[in-house]
Design an enzyme around this catalytic site. Structure first.
Site, PDB file in Angstrom:
ATOM      1  N   GLU A 151       0.815  -1.216   0.000  1.00 26.73           N
ATOM      2  CA  GLU A 151       0.000   0.000   0.000  1.00 26.73           C
ATOM      3  C   GLU A 151       0.852   1.271   0.000  1.00 26.73           C
ATOM      4  O   GLU A 151       0.691   2.147   0.860  1.00 26.73           O
ATOM      5  CB  GLU A 151      -0.948  -0.014   1.205  1.00 26.73           C
ATOM      6  CG  GLU A 151      -2.013  -1.087   1.090  1.00 26.73           C
ATOM      7  CD  GLU A 151      -3.072  -1.014   2.190  1.00 26.73           C
ATOM      8  OE1 GLU A 151      -2.820  -0.389   3.234  1.00 26.73           O
ATOM      9  OE2 GLU A 151      -4.157  -1.588   1.992  1.00 26.73           O
ATOM     10  N   GLU A 196      -5.013  -8.583   0.731  1.00 29.38           N
ATOM     11  CA  GLU A 196      -5.785  -8.213   1.922  1.00 29.38           C
ATOM     12  C   GLU A 196      -7.262  -8.185   1.558  1.00 29.38           C
ATOM     13  O   GLU A 196      -7.631  -7.651   0.510  1.00 29.38           O
ATOM     14  CB  GLU A 196      -5.386  -6.836   2.474  1.00 29.38           C
ATOM     15  CG  GLU A 196      -4.028  -6.803   3.144  1.00 29.38           C
ATOM     16  CD  GLU A 196      -3.671  -5.428   3.703  1.00 29.38           C
ATOM     17  OE1 GLU A 196      -4.609  -4.670   4.060  1.00 29.38           O
ATOM     18  OE2 GLU A 196      -2.482  -5.107   3.770  1.00 29.38           O
TER      19      GLU A 196
END
Length: 965
Positions: free
Chosen positions: A441, A516
């Site tokens: 991320e 995720e």
């Protein structure tokens, strides 16, 4: 020949002999890998106040200026006797209370920029190195120190390692006192965070002392790859051999494959190699293994390769590498294959902390956590978001868990790429590791051309070191751009952030998986959301519009063959990130399991669809006093075909279970028994019940194992709950339970899985040190005086101590001195142990406290003297120390003589261990203290019958360890 020529020849000859003596090969050159975890000393330093940081770096020459000038606590002669004794792994952050001014992401533990008094920690250890080790290569290896670790040995600065996650190793051969004591000092500074999740503080992983011959296999110096064809495996072993000697070496090297039973199954032919001094060489062998046993999730079979170096038929070095024979393949349309068989990835993300112990997890706790995840049905583990401890990967290898091994920080300078290379070098032989993750991320770059360039460079670097595994990155936005255009395996973080089908169409050759998914919120055992209490009902529902439920996420990935699978955020709860709340919550709500590893209800949804184990679970519990007649949502998780629900034997209807789904009933509450019956093929298969319980009457304890190894390392995980008069677990209990322990064991942590709890996780004795202040001196004729005379000297007769130079002239003029100082003790010292750690300030000295003699005419001691002070000697408030001494005198002008008479240590006993139950449960971790025998754990609570649990501590072979002081 002149006298000068003869003298020159003698000097040269002496130097040659001395050099030969230094280079002599010791009798024993076998490799040693010695555990260095026990017998450390610990104390808090300070990030900016040198007075509180033991004066480190304040000398005229600093440790960066000249070799061997480590000062303060880094100096070999520093007196650390008042420091606390600790064993490693150690996390000082978990010992701290929570504080609203602390970091949200780190669980509000009182460390960091707002807490300088607890953000720097010092460690020191004394160890011995035998005289016979001279000539060996000796290094000290740290598996991980959080963070910014500065290391010294015998006052010599070794280096600084900024990251809290990567191991590091220093060659200390030149700095050691062979045949004597050696001092290692470590300063760790956890002031600045490296991640945005709980990271702990200190030497929280193992430390090792490694010894080898100058000719040896390099540290992390082997790389084993396997190729399988029918009933034959080709095992390629690449070994890097280093010659650190001053002369060339001729040697043979052999690689031998050993099976799980210790049997030799195949070997390479010996190769004769010549290696020049201070050079290294990579040597490759291909070994055929017939009928190999493949490593898999179900049968994690492990082999070893023994790399042996011989000189003149004598074994010089043996290096053992554990590996597995297996093949992996990602397909852009069909997902992941292990050993040619399709395997759907059913994974979890996890940080590295656990209730009670923080990040300082004993090795057996790694096994406990992996076994717990496997029991849920997980077959994969993502190391979020940093390189794991080696023992985590060892557990995954042994137990059969696939792994994404993740780098901490993206970047392409030598700083970043060297870190990735160290990660790969360390972990590349683990069969569990199927993918290297280069980042997570990275919002600032993940959708840009800059991100694409960084990812492409890092991916190329990774593949240059290991082309057998796939590279991934976890991407939460910018799909179709930036990193997602170049990465080997696209890591989707949350399907609400884009469209996986569109990405697959745009990049049809790209593999993909969900790195995720979920981010759902649940408080274990809570079924009505109460935002005032910061509790969230444990039904699997979308937390908000940005995320989906666990069920929705799994259905998305299960229905798409091109997606290899998914990793849930998260397997375990962790400290920090208490989304969707702030203070006073201190821990996350994301886990399928809480911080103790107790299952939330989602575990049973996953077990239903991630395993073939017959599963039926209903929620909630059935203790709803005051809600008679009110509607309660009842859910069932199961892999049965149908489930029928009964309340007090009355059917509430049978429903068919949808694929990858769950069932719901709206039930008007009535106390009694709620029973679910599962049917398979039309036949009753399995049942699950919840019952209304009575009040708690007794404490109960259950251990995950009945015996542990007597090695100071092994642990037992104890579940604490309470039972009603019928022996039923009371799911709503919140009793405070108190614990005591006897025998060769200790409690190292307690928890209950409550993300709002502010209770202590460890109960430790407190150590306070008191300085001797206002030291003054007065010269006297000799030491033959009594205490009555000493006490009559008026203050006007004294002057500040050590103002006069202690040169030879002073020694001629002054034969004896009286020193007077004072120290302050706190009011409550009744239960305290008070110790005076004296440091000699005279060649001989007699000591008095408050006019009472505690030592007479004791000689100078380099290591100091220790006096336990009886309470009759001291009092709260001001106390007087008097020393009559023959002065210490400098022999050379540059000598430093001691002017500090030492410290008074006050130890207050630890309070009793205790913990409140949360939703009926708590956990205790018990660790061996090294002896064999019965460990007796007793749990008591007000108004409840106590419980005694006995755990057997059994004699075992200890891991090789360093020789202690």
């Amino acid at each position: 020949m002149t006298k000068k020529s003869i003298l020159s020849l003698l000097i040269v000859g002496f130097l040659i002999i001395a050099d030969q003596g230094f280079s002599q090969t010791p009798a024993s050159l076998s490799r040693e890998h010695l555990l260095m975890d026990f017998g450390w000393r610990f104390a808090f330093g300070h990030p900016f106040d040198p007075r509180k940081d033991f004066g480190n770096g304040t000398g005229y020459f600093s440790y960066l200026s000249k070799t061997g000038y480590g000062d303060g606590a880094a100096a070999p002669g520093f007196d650390d006797r008042t420091w606390r004794k600790v064993n490693l792994p150690h996390d000082w952050a978990v010992e701290q209370p929570v504080n609203q001014k602390a970091s949200y992401s780190h669980g509000f533990k009182a460390i960091g920029r707002n807490f300088p008094e607890t953000s720097v920690g010092w460690y020191r250890k004394t160890f011995r190195v035998p005289a016979g080790d001279l000539g060996r290569k000796i290094s000290i290896a740290f598996d991980g120190v959080y963070r910014n670790a500065i290391v010294w040995v015998n006052g010599h600065y070794l280096g600084t390692n900024p990251s809290g996650y990567l191991g590091f190793e220093y060659d200390i051969s030149s700095y050691l006192n062979y045949g004597g004591d050696n001092i290692i000092a470590v300063r760790a500074d956890a002031t600045m965070e490296e991640g945005w999740f709980y990271e702990g503080a200190g030497i929280y992983r193992h430390v090792w002392l490694n010894k080898t011959s100058p000719l040896h296999v390099a540290s992390n110096g082997t790389f084993i790859t396997t190729a399988v064809k029918s009933n034959l495996a080709e095992v390629t072993v690449m070994a890097t051999v280093v010659n650190d000697d001053a002369v060339a070496k001729t040697f043979t090297i052999t690689q031998t494959v050993i099976d799980a039973n210790g049997n030799r199954v195949a070997s390479s032919s010996p190769k004769e190699i010549v290696l020049q001094p201070i050079k290294s060489k990579e040597i490759s062998d291909v070994i055929a293994v017939q009928n190999p046993k493949l490593w898999s999730v179900e049968t994690p079979y492990l082999y070893k390769v023994i790399t042996e170096i011989k000189q003149d038929k004598n074994s010089i070095d043996t290096y053992t590498t554990t590996f597995g024979i297996r093949t992996i393949r990602f397909d852009a349309n069909e997902g992941f294959f292990l050993n040619g068989k399709h395997v759907k990835i059913k994974g979890t993300n996890n940080h590295q902390d656990h209730a009670g112990v923080g990040v300082a997890m004993p090795d057996a706790l790694q096994d406990f956590r992996i076994k717990t995840l496997k029991a849920m049905g997980a077959n994969a583990y993502r190391c979020s978001h940093n390189p794991p401890t080696p023992e985590l990967l060892d557990a995954c290898d042994r137990l059969g868990m696939l792994v994404i091994d993740e780098n901490r920080l993206m970047g392409t300078t030598s700083t970043h790429l060297n870190d990735v290379q160290r990660l790969i070098m360390r972990d590349r032989n683990h069969p569990s590791v199927i993918s290297w993750s280069i980042g997570n991320e990275e919002w600032n770059v993940e959708g840009s051309i800059t991100g694409a360039r960084i990812a492409e460079t890092m991916q190329r670097d990774v593949k240059s070191m290991d082309s057998t595994r796939f590279v991934t990155a976890a991407i939460s936005g910018g799909w179709g751009n930036g990193i997602s255009t170049v990465i080997d395996v696209m890591g989707y973080n949350y399907i609400t952030h884009g469209n996986t089908d569109d990405q697959h169409k745009k990049f049809p050759a790209q593999r993909g998986w969900g790195t995720e998914e979920g981010s759902t919120h649940a408080s274990r055992g809570v079924y009505f959301t109460d935002r005032a209490k910061q509790q969230i009902a444990a039904y699997d529902k979308r937390p908000n519009q940005d995320f989906v439920s666990i069920e929705e996420g799994w259905k998305h990935y299960a229905e798409r063959p091109y997606l290899a699978g998914m990793f849930i955020w998260t397997g375990f709860d962790y400290r920090g990130e208490p989304t969707p709340f702030q203070w006073p919550s201190t821990g996350s709500y994301f886990g399928m399991l809480d911080q103790c590893g107790f299952p939330k209800d989602n575990v049973y949804y996953l077990r239903s669809w991630w395993t073939n184990q017959p599963t039926l679970h209903i929620l909630p519990h059935w203790n709803w006093e005051g809600k008679n007649g009110q509607v309660i949502a009842v859910w069932a998780y199961s892999n049965c075909d149908e489930v029928e629900l009964f309340l007090n034997k009355k059917s509430l209807g049978k429903q068919r279970m949808p694929l990858n789904g769950h069932l719901e009933w709206s039930v008007n509450y009535a106390p009694g028994e709620l029973e679910a019956v599962g049917f398979k093929g039309g036949k009753k298969s399995i049942t699950d019940k919840v019952k209304t319980t009575g009040e708690a009457v007794a404490v109960d304890l259950r251990s995950n194992q009945q015996s542990i190894n007597a090695d100071q390392e092994d642990i037992a995980m104890i579940t604490v709950d309470v039972k009603d008069k019928n022996g039923l677990h009371v799911p709503t209990a919140n009793d405070e339970i108190e614990f005591s322990i006897k025998g060769p064991g200790k409690i190292i942590g307690v928890g209950n899985g409550d993300p709002t709890s502010h209770e202590a996780e460890q109960f430790l004795e407190t150590i306070r040190t008191v300085n001797v202040d206002n030291l003054r001196e007065k010269s006297i004729a000799d030491m033959k005086i009594n205490s009555a005379t000493i006490n009559t000297y008026p203050e006007t007769d004294f002057e500040p101590a050590f103002q006069k130079e202690r040169d030879k002239a002073f020694g001629t003029a002054v034969k004896a001195l009286v020193y007077r100082g004072s120290f302050e003790l706190p009011e409550n010292i009744d239960q305290a142990k008070i110790t005076f750690f004296y440091r000699s300030i005279g060649k001989a000295q007699t000591l008095y406290i408050n006019g009472k003699q505690i030592a007479e005419n004791i000689p100078e001691s380099k290591k100091g003297n220790t006096f336990t002070l009886d309470k009759s000697l001291v009092k709260p408030g001001n106390n007087t120390l008097t020393i009559v001494a023959a002065p210490l005198i400098k022999q050379q002008s540059w000598d430093n003589i001691n002017s500090n008479p030492g410290l008074i240590q006050i130890i207050t006993p630890a309070p009793s261990w205790k913990r409140k139950l949360f939703s009926g449960l708590a956990q205790i971790i018990v660790q061996s203290t090294g002896g064999s025998g019965d460990i007796t754990l007793t749990a008591t609570a007000k108004g409840l019958k106590p419980k005694v649990l006995i755990i057997h501590s059994t004699t075992t072979n200890l891991r090789p360890q360093v020789e202690e002081e």
